[in-house]
Design an enzyme around this catalytic site. Structure first.
Site, mmCIF file in Angstrom:
data_model
loop_
_atom_site.group_PDB
_atom_site.id
_atom_site.type_symbol
_atom_site.label_atom_id
_atom_site.label_comp_id
_atom_site.label_asym_id
_atom_site.label_seq_id
_atom_site.Cartn_x
_atom_site.Cartn_y
_atom_site.Cartn_z
ATOM 1 N N HIS A 161 0.658 -9.127 -6.109
ATOM 2 C CA HIS A 161 1.776 -9.890 -5.550
ATOM 3 C C HIS A 161 2.605 -10.498 -6.686
ATOM 4 O O HIS A 161 2.857 -11.706 -6.740
ATOM 5 C CB HIS A 161 1.298 -10.979 -4.600
ATOM 6 N N ARG A 195 5.672 -7.267 2.706
ATOM 7 C CA ARG A 195 4.492 -7.997 3.166
ATOM 8 C C ARG A 195 3.397 -6.991 3.508
ATOM 9 O O ARG A 195 3.661 -5.923 4.070
ATOM 10 C CB ARG A 195 4.821 -8.857 4.395
ATOM 11 N N GLU A 210 -4.883 -11.555 0.713
ATOM 12 C CA GLU A 210 -4.617 -11.807 -0.707
ATOM 13 C C GLU A 210 -5.339 -13.064 -1.166
ATOM 14 O O GLU A 210 -5.333 -14.067 -0.450
ATOM 15 C CB GLU A 210 -3.110 -11.948 -0.941
ATOM 16 N N GLY A 270 18.030 -5.383 2.879
ATOM 17 C CA GLY A 270 18.710 -6.632 2.573
ATOM 18 C C GLY A 270 19.053 -6.692 1.104
ATOM 19 O O GLY A 270 19.289 -5.664 0.452
#
Length: 312
Positions: free
Chosen positions: A280, A232, A261, A151
């Site tokens: 992250h 992810r 996380e 994407g």
């Protein structure tokens, strides 16, 4: 129209007449204003906060998430009559830049250089090093990078990698050619994996992508290959990855996302050689969010078409 805006962004928005912004604290309990608000911008709220908001926002007509993915806002439970919009496109450049940084860190083993610095040791990775015949992944020049999830983030990253001499292949639902790059579909993945030096994962979470990179697929990669995950954590079978790293099935993994996380202190990933842990940190910087909110505020009044509407 009352639009609730989080204190995690600059609330000075140029909204159309008839829409008034009110700031709320994402760290505070949901307050009574939520019950009569017409719209909500979500960025930095917990899952529990969002679920509570969905239960109490009986008059809400529109919820704008600034996250690239739609998982949290969909899981909150807003009714079918509420328009949900996402932050797709806001994170393309920041996440692609972070992915590039992780790939270069893997190629130049900045993790080992940092370890040596902490020990006040002059690393043996300085001076003369193997060139074109290097057995390990050490340069992007002439190396194949597969980006699974082609994407906005994947395509942005592909342009950066191409400028540095990499052979880039995309993987998406539909095969073809996009932005000058060959794109394969899921049926071609297993045949592609043995040819890649770096596998970048830029996939969303959810049942469709859960465990896509499992022990069998890890075994298809070269022993010198690296995995870079900025999508992810659930996309990778984490126990299988740990086993693969311990056994030398692959050379390393640069990971920005994890199944749990924050990454638990007891996770083997902290100490395994060949692992670069990033907390992250690839996203967190939505670029152009004000224009998106302002546009969709006009859509709320019927003066524009919705941008980034989530189909459900």
């Amino acid at each position: 129209m009352r639009l609730l805006v989080p204190n995690t962004i600059d609330g000075r928005l140029t909204l159309p007449d008839g829409v008034v912004a009110e700031i709320y604290d994402v760290a505070a309990p949901v307050d009574v204003r939520i019950e009569t608000a017409d719209a909500l911008v979500a960025w930095g709220s917990s899952r529990e906060w969002m679920r509570t908001a969905a239960e109490r926002m009986t008059q809400v007509r529109w919820v704008q998430s600034l996250g690239a993915g739609a998982e949290q806002v969909l899981a909150a439970g807003f009714g079918p009559g509420v328009v949900l919009t996402s932050g797709v496109g806001l994170h393309d450049q920041p996440v692609a830049e972070h992915a590039l940084a992780l790939i270069l860190a893997a190629a130049r083993r900045l993790d080992l250089l940092r370890d040596a610095q902490v020990r006040h040791t002059w690393s043996d990775r300085g001076g003369r090093q193997p060139g074109d015949d290097a057995p390990e992944f050490s340069t992007l020049r002439g190396r194949r990078v597969a980006i699974w999830g082609f994407g906005g983030i994947g395509r942005t990253l592909a342009g950066y990698l191409s400028m540095l001499g990499a052979d880039v292949v995309g993987i998406a639902r539909d095969k073809g050619r996009r932005d000058g790059f060959d794109v394969l579909d899921g049926a071609d993945v297993d045949a592609l994996l043995p040819t890649v030096d770096v596998l970048v994962l830029a996939l969303p979470g959810g049942d469709e992508t859960r465990g896509l990179v499992d022990a069998e697929r890890l075994a298809l990669l070269r022993p010198t290959a690296w995995i870079v995950n900025v999508g992810r954590g659930t996309v990778v079978d984490e126990p299988a990855l740990i086993n693969a790293l311990r056994a030398g099935v692959i050379a390393g993994a640069a990971l920005d996302v994890f199944e749990t996380e924050p990454l638990p202190a007891g996770s083997p990933l902290w100490d395994l050689p060949g692992v670069i842990v990033s907390p992250h940190a690839a996203g967190g910087r939505p670029l152009g969010y004000a224009a998106l909110i302002e546009h969709n505020a006009r859509a709320l009044l019927g003066a524009a078409q919705w941008r980034n509407r989530i189909e459900r």
